[in-house]
Design an enzyme around this catalytic site. Structure first.
Site, PDB file in Angstrom:
ATOM      1  N   HIS A 247       0.921  -1.192  -0.083  1.00 32.79           N
ATOM      2  CA  HIS A 247      -0.074   0.256   0.221  1.00 32.79           C
ATOM      3  C   HIS A 247       0.894   1.087  -0.276  1.00 32.79           C
ATOM      4  O   HIS A 247       2.306   1.205   0.043  1.00 32.79           O
ATOM      5  CB  HIS A 247      -1.097  -0.227   1.194  1.00 32.79           C
ATOM      6  CG  HIS A 247      -0.291  -0.128   2.734  1.00 32.79           C
ATOM      7  ND1 HIS A 247       0.231   0.899   3.021  1.00 32.79           N
ATOM      8  CD2 HIS A 247      -0.495  -1.208   3.548  1.00 32.79           C
ATOM      9  CE1 HIS A 247       0.738   0.413   4.200  1.00 32.79           C
ATOM     10  NE2 HIS A 247       0.310  -0.739   4.605  1.00 32.79           N
TER      11      HIS A 247
ATOM     12  N   HIS B 231       3.874   1.383   2.607  1.00 27.95           N
ATOM     13  CA  HIS B 231       4.991   0.798   1.990  1.00 27.95           C
ATOM     14  C   HIS B 231       5.756   1.568   1.052  1.00 27.95           C
ATOM     15  O   HIS B 231       7.136   1.564   1.052  1.00 27.95           O
ATOM     16  CB  HIS B 231       4.617  -0.569   1.549  1.00 27.95           C
ATOM     17  CG  HIS B 231       3.941  -1.714   2.531  1.00 27.95           C
ATOM     18  ND1 HIS B 231       2.932  -1.986   2.307  1.00 27.95           N
ATOM     19  CD2 HIS B 231       4.065  -2.019   3.972  1.00 27.95           C
ATOM     20  CE1 HIS B 231       2.154  -2.570   3.164  1.00 27.95           C
ATOM     21  NE2 HIS B 231       3.124  -2.895   4.049  1.00 27.95           N
TER      22      HIS B 231
ATOM     23  N   CYS C 111       1.640  -9.920  20.391  1.00 20.21           N
ATOM     24  CA  CYS C 111       0.631  -9.583  19.260  1.00 20.21           C
ATOM     25  C   CYS C 111       1.477 -10.311  17.863  1.00 20.21           C
ATOM     26  O   CYS C 111       2.381  -9.759  17.626  1.00 20.21           O
ATOM     27  CB  CYS C 111       0.876  -7.974  19.153  1.00 20.21           C
ATOM     28  SG  CYS C 111      -0.105  -7.285  17.564  1.00 20.21           S
TER      29      CYS C 111
ATOM     30  N   CYS D 118       2.231  -7.553  15.071  1.00 23.77           N
ATOM     31  CA  CYS D 118       3.675  -6.920  15.257  1.00 23.77           C
ATOM     32  C   CYS D 118       4.576  -8.129  15.329  1.00 23.77           C
ATOM     33  O   CYS D 118       6.012  -7.641  15.236  1.00 23.77           O
ATOM     34  CB  CYS D 118       3.679  -6.119  16.487  1.00 23.77           C
ATOM     35  SG  CYS D 118       2.711  -4.885  16.744  1.00 23.77           S
TER      36      CYS D 118
ATOM     37  N   CYS E  85      -3.074  -4.147  21.553  1.00 24.65           N
ATOM     38  CA  CYS E  85      -1.884  -4.005  21.026  1.00 24.65           C
ATOM     39  C   CYS E  85      -1.749  -2.373  20.848  1.00 24.65           C
ATOM     40  O   CYS E  85      -2.755  -1.956  19.985  1.00 24.65           O
ATOM     41  CB  CYS E  85      -1.574  -4.676  19.617  1.00 24.65           C
ATOM     42  SG  CYS E  85      -0.259  -4.127  18.559  1.00 24.65           S
TER      43      CYS E  85
ATOM     44  N   HIS F 206      -1.750  -1.959  16.671  1.00 25.17           N
ATOM     45  CA  HIS F 206      -2.691  -2.425  15.852  1.00 25.17           C
ATOM     46  C   HIS F 206      -4.258  -2.255  16.544  1.00 25.17           C
ATOM     47  O   HIS F 206      -5.329  -2.587  15.903  1.00 25.17           O
ATOM     48  CB  HIS F 206      -2.620  -4.102  15.434  1.00 25.17           C
ATOM     49  CG  HIS F 206      -1.329  -4.228  14.526  1.00 25.17           C
ATOM     50  ND1 HIS F 206       0.054  -4.523  15.067  1.00 25.17           N
ATOM     51  CD2 HIS F 206      -1.263  -4.420  13.465  1.00 25.17           C
ATOM     52  CE1 HIS F 206       0.727  -4.510  14.022  1.00 25.17           C
ATOM     53  NE2 HIS F 206       0.111  -4.222  12.853  1.00 25.17           N
TER      54      HIS F 206
ATOM     55  N   LYS G 276      -3.769   5.417  10.713  1.00 20.26           N
ATOM     56  CA  LYS G 276      -2.932   4.824  10.062  1.00 20.26           C
ATOM     57  C   LYS G 276      -3.744   3.512   9.188  1.00 20.26           C
ATOM     58  O   LYS G 276      -4.711   2.949   9.556  1.00 20.26           O
ATOM     59  CB  LYS G 276      -1.922   3.783  10.993  1.00 20.26           C
ATOM     60  CG  LYS G 276      -0.791   3.245  10.469  1.00 20.26           C
ATOM     61  CD  LYS G 276       0.211   2.727  11.310  1.00 20.26           C
ATOM     62  CE  LYS G 276       1.469   2.192  10.879  1.00 20.26           C
ATOM     63  NZ  LYS G 276       1.449   0.913  10.855  1.00 20.26           N
TER      64      LYS G 276
ATOM     65  N   LYS H 239      -5.312  -3.297   7.193  1.00 16.22           N
ATOM     66  CA  LYS H 239      -6.231  -4.297   6.383  1.00 16.22           C
ATOM     67  C   LYS H 239      -7.683  -4.244   7.177  1.00 16.22           C
ATOM     68  O   LYS H 239      -8.822  -4.078   6.556  1.00 16.22           O
ATOM     69  CB  LYS H 239      -5.821  -5.484   6.893  1.00 16.22           C
ATOM     70  CG  LYS H 239      -5.224  -6.214   5.471  1.00 16.22           C
ATOM     71  CD  LYS H 239      -4.647  -7.638   5.799  1.00 16.22           C
ATOM     72  CE  LYS H 239      -4.343  -8.502   4.772  1.00 16.22           C
ATOM     73  NZ  LYS H 239      -3.609  -9.701   5.120  1.00 16.22           N
TER      74      LYS H 239
HETATM   75  N1  MSP Z   1       8.670  -7.022   8.527  1.00 18.15           N
HETATM   76  C1  MSP Z   1       8.834  -5.971   9.267  1.00 18.15           C
HETATM   77  C2  MSP Z   1      10.011  -5.284   9.167  1.00 18.15           C
HETATM   78  C3  MSP Z   1      11.444  -5.854   9.148  1.00 18.15           C
HETATM   79  S1  MSP Z   1      12.827  -4.867   8.582  1.00 18.15           S
HETATM   80  C4  MSP Z   1      13.985  -6.039   9.059  1.00 18.15           C
HETATM   81  C5  MSP Z   1       7.724  -4.866   9.143  1.00 18.15           C
HETATM   82  N2  MSP Z   1       7.184  -5.031   7.690  1.00 18.15           N
HETATM   83  S2  MSP Z   1       5.968  -4.104   7.361  1.00 18.15           S
HETATM   84  O1  MSP Z   1       5.101  -4.673   6.037  1.00 18.15           O
HETATM   85  O2  MSP Z   1       5.017  -4.171   8.684  1.00 18.15           O
HETATM   86  O3  MSP Z   1       6.151  -2.767   6.856  1.00 18.15           O
HETATM   87  C6  MSP Z   1       6.549  -1.796   8.140  1.00 18.15           C
HETATM   88  C7  MSP Z   1       7.247  -0.530   7.436  1.00 18.15           C
HETATM   89  O4  MSP Z   1       6.224  -0.304   6.119  1.00 18.15           O
HETATM   90  C8  MSP Z   1       7.016   0.779   8.136  1.00 18.15           C
HETATM   91  O5  MSP Z   1       8.085   0.737   8.668  1.00 18.15           O
HETATM   92  C9  MSP Z   1       7.215   1.783   7.223  1.00 18.15           C
HETATM   93  O6  MSP Z   1       8.512   1.920   6.356  1.00 18.15           O
HETATM   94  C10 MSP Z   1       6.274   1.242   6.153  1.00 18.15           C
HETATM   95  N3  MSP Z   1       4.936   1.852   6.494  1.00 18.15           N
HETATM   96  C11 MSP Z   1       3.690   0.885   6.680  1.00 18.15           C
HETATM   97  N4  MSP Z   1       2.936   1.713   6.646  1.00 18.15           N
HETATM   98  C12 MSP Z   1       3.001   2.744   6.649  1.00 18.15           C
HETATM   99  C13 MSP Z   1       2.332   3.964   6.796  1.00 18.15           C
HETATM  100  N5  MSP Z   1       1.048   4.186   7.100  1.00 18.15           N
HETATM  101  N6  MSP Z   1       3.068   5.174   6.820  1.00 18.15           N
HETATM  102  C14 MSP Z   1       4.225   5.222   6.613  1.00 18.15           C
HETATM  103  N7  MSP Z   1       5.078   3.936   6.529  1.00 18.15           N
HETATM  104  C15 MSP Z   1       4.536   2.898   6.528  1.00 18.15           C
HETATM  105  O7  MSP Z   1       7.301  -4.068   9.776  1.00 18.15           O
END
Ligand code: MSP
Length: 506
Positions: free
Chosen positions: A20, A23, A128, A131, A145, A148, A296, A299
């Site tokens: 999304h 990411h 959680c 997380c 959590c 979430h 934020k 899903k």
């Molecule tokens: N898999 C772990 C990270 C491991 S790194 C060794 C994880 N994955 S995640 O899919 O949840 O991705 C988290 C990252 O996605 C956040 O740290 C950020 O970089 C990005 N984001 C996810 N949602 C976001 C927003 N709503 N806004 C900005 N960044 C976001 O955590």
């Protein structure tokens, strides 16, 4: 000769989610930084990938009646596709289920174990699954959590623990010596505060699941997903397989992350590395959340926006530009479609697009579509030099909005110059030399705009470059030399082309 090494990473994303714009936000920022450093002549290693182990994946696979491997093979490609669609110039895409990663993690685990920092114990706590992290009672919000807002699970198991409690002083010393290792500075304060409260050992293995990397000395346990995930960065830089490459790129220059995973990257991770005798990251930059309607994306709230939906409306460059410029890289920011239309029209259709159109049209009409010899070498010489210097200073701090703001100042200065010098009047008065000189300046400014904007809008920049009759692509140019005034060769054929950013109706 290869340039200075510069390595940077995004988080590796969980494959049970689909990509999304949150990411994409981190990933585009990393890409802009990678492209910028390549322009500076650095030997860049830009890493992204997917995080594929853990309880969440195992459970979703069970629910679908397939193996976890089948599940990740189905979902992981969505991230690669999303990044390819957004012109992300990653050098490696790592999946934690790859054999190279298993080998590297096992080697790393053994090193930490041999260092005496892993001990057996019993864990009882609140977990959680979303997380993949334990929480204490007082960290919960309304019993749920804090990230979430979902219920946590009560878990009791025999686990191995990583002796994080031994590392408080060493981490504080490290951060005292490297005060910019965590950025922005308010995130550093958060990290220091957390360390000063006293660090607790954390559980780093699981027997309740099988989907992970087995501990080499006790294969009934698999490594806790974060222990395995963080090490992706080292695996991909050549740990164990290519020591010369590993030494070249490690320690990493920048881990770009969201603030949600700051503790993992700025507390657990450097301690784990220290234990194995490896250097901690040079910089961790944690940006804020991208909110939708003040919340934020998730899903469960169904407020996720897929990058491809916005790309369909604004193009790849329009997407990238918006997220890099709309808000400062650091604090939280709210996404709104209306604001995206407004900014697209103002900055890309009007400022950037119109300037290119205007200058190229006049050059075709008044100069026969050929870059003239003449230059007035007027106010734009300083404006261009300022754009570069300011952009460089902003990029040094990862202030993307500031950096491209400086480039857009040059665009505005060029538009103002045209208004002031009125090449159409000069042409009408029959002053061919003056017309050519003023337009020569504008064409030169456009070249510099194309060059400096190429990290954020690579497609439009390359197209403008071509229309200016320049050979190759802007990304093959080298800074700072290429940003110097006077690089546009006389005699090249110009091409006016269609609008680079067609206006959008609100
Ligand atoms: N898999 C772990 C990270 C491991 S790194 C060794 C994880 N994955 S995640 O899919 O949840 O991705 C988290 C990252 O996605 C956040 O740290 C950020 O970089 C990005 N984001 C996810 N949602 C976001 C927003 N709503 N806004 C900005 N960044 C976001 O955590």
């Amino acid at each position: 000769m290869p340039g200075r090494p510069f390595s940077l990473t995004t988080p590796i994303y969980y494959v049970n989610d689909v990509p999304h714009i949150g990411h994409a936000y981190t990933t585009v920022a990393a890409d802009v930084l990678a492209r910028w450093r390549r322009l500076l002549g650095d030997d860049v290693f830009f890493l992204t990938g997917t995080d594929e182990h853990g309880l969440k994946v195992q459970r979703s696979a069970e629910a679908k009646g397939i193996t976890p491997k089948e599940m990740v093979d189905r979902t992981a490609p969505a991230f690669r596709r999303a990044w390819d669609e957004l012109d992300i110039s990653y050098d490696d895409f790592i999946r934690t289920t790859e054999p190279r990663h298993h080998r590297a993690v096992q080697d790393f685990l053994q090193r930490v174990y041999d260092a005496g920092d892993i001990e057996l114990g019993t864990y009882e706590g609140l977990y959680c699954v979303a997380c993949e992290a334990y929480y204490t009672e007082d960290e919960l919000v309304g019993g749920n959590c804090p990230v979430h807002g979902r219920p946590v699970e009560h878990v009791v198991e025999e686990n191995y623990f990583f002796k994080l409690s031994r590392y408080g002083d060493r981490l504080l010393e490290h951060y005292a010596r490297h005060p910019d290792a965590v950025q922005p500075d308010y995130r550093m304060n958060e990290v220091l505060g957390f360390i000063r409260q006293g660090l607790h050992d954390f559980s780093m293995s699981r027997t309740s699941i099988t989907w992970g990397v087995p501990l080499p000395w006790d294969p009934a346990h698999v490594a806790y997903v974060w222990f395995d995930a963080l090490f992706n960065y080292c695996t991909a830089m050549g740990y164990g397989e290519d020591p010369a490459r590993f030494d070249r790129f490690w320690p990493v220059d920048y881990h770009l992350i969201g603030k949600d995973i700051l503790r993992f990257h700025a507390v657990y991770w450097p301690a784990m590395l220290m234990s194995a005798g490896l250097a901690p990251p040079k910089h961790v930059f944690a940006h804020g959340w991208l909110l939708v309607g003040g919340e934020k994306m998730s899903k469960t709230k169904l407020n996720q926006i897929a990058p491809s939906d916005l790309v369909a409306d604004f193009g790849v460059d329009g997407f990238r530009y918006h997220f890099m410029v709309d808000q400062r890289f650091g604090p939280d920011g709210d996404f709104s479609y209306e604001a995206m239309v407004t900014r697209y029209n103002a900055d890309l259709a009007n400022n950037f697009g119109n300037l290119a159109n205007r200058v190229l049209n006049m050059a075709v009409n008044y100069l026969g579509g050929v870059v003239p010899d003449e230059r007035a070498d007027g106010v734009l010489v300083d404006a261009a030099a300022r754009a570069y210097t300011q952009m460089e200073a902003h990029m040094e701090r990862l202030d993307f909005a500031g950096a491209f703001g400086s480039v857009w100042e040059l665009i505005r200065a060029t538009n103002a110059y045209i208004e002031e010098r009125q090449p159409w009047a000069l042409n009408k008065a029959g002053d061919a030399k003056a017309t050519a000189a003023v337009l020569g300046d504008c064409l030169e400014a456009l070249r510099i705009v194309a060059l400096l904007s190429s990290p954020v809008i690579p497609r439009a920049a390359a197209e403008l470059w071509r229309r200016l009759g320049l050979p190759g692509r802007p990304q093959d140019a080298r800074l700072p030399a290429a940003a110097a005034w006077g690089g546009l060769p006389a005699g090249a054929r110009l091409d006016k082309g269609a609008p680079l950013f067609p206006r959008k109706e609100a």
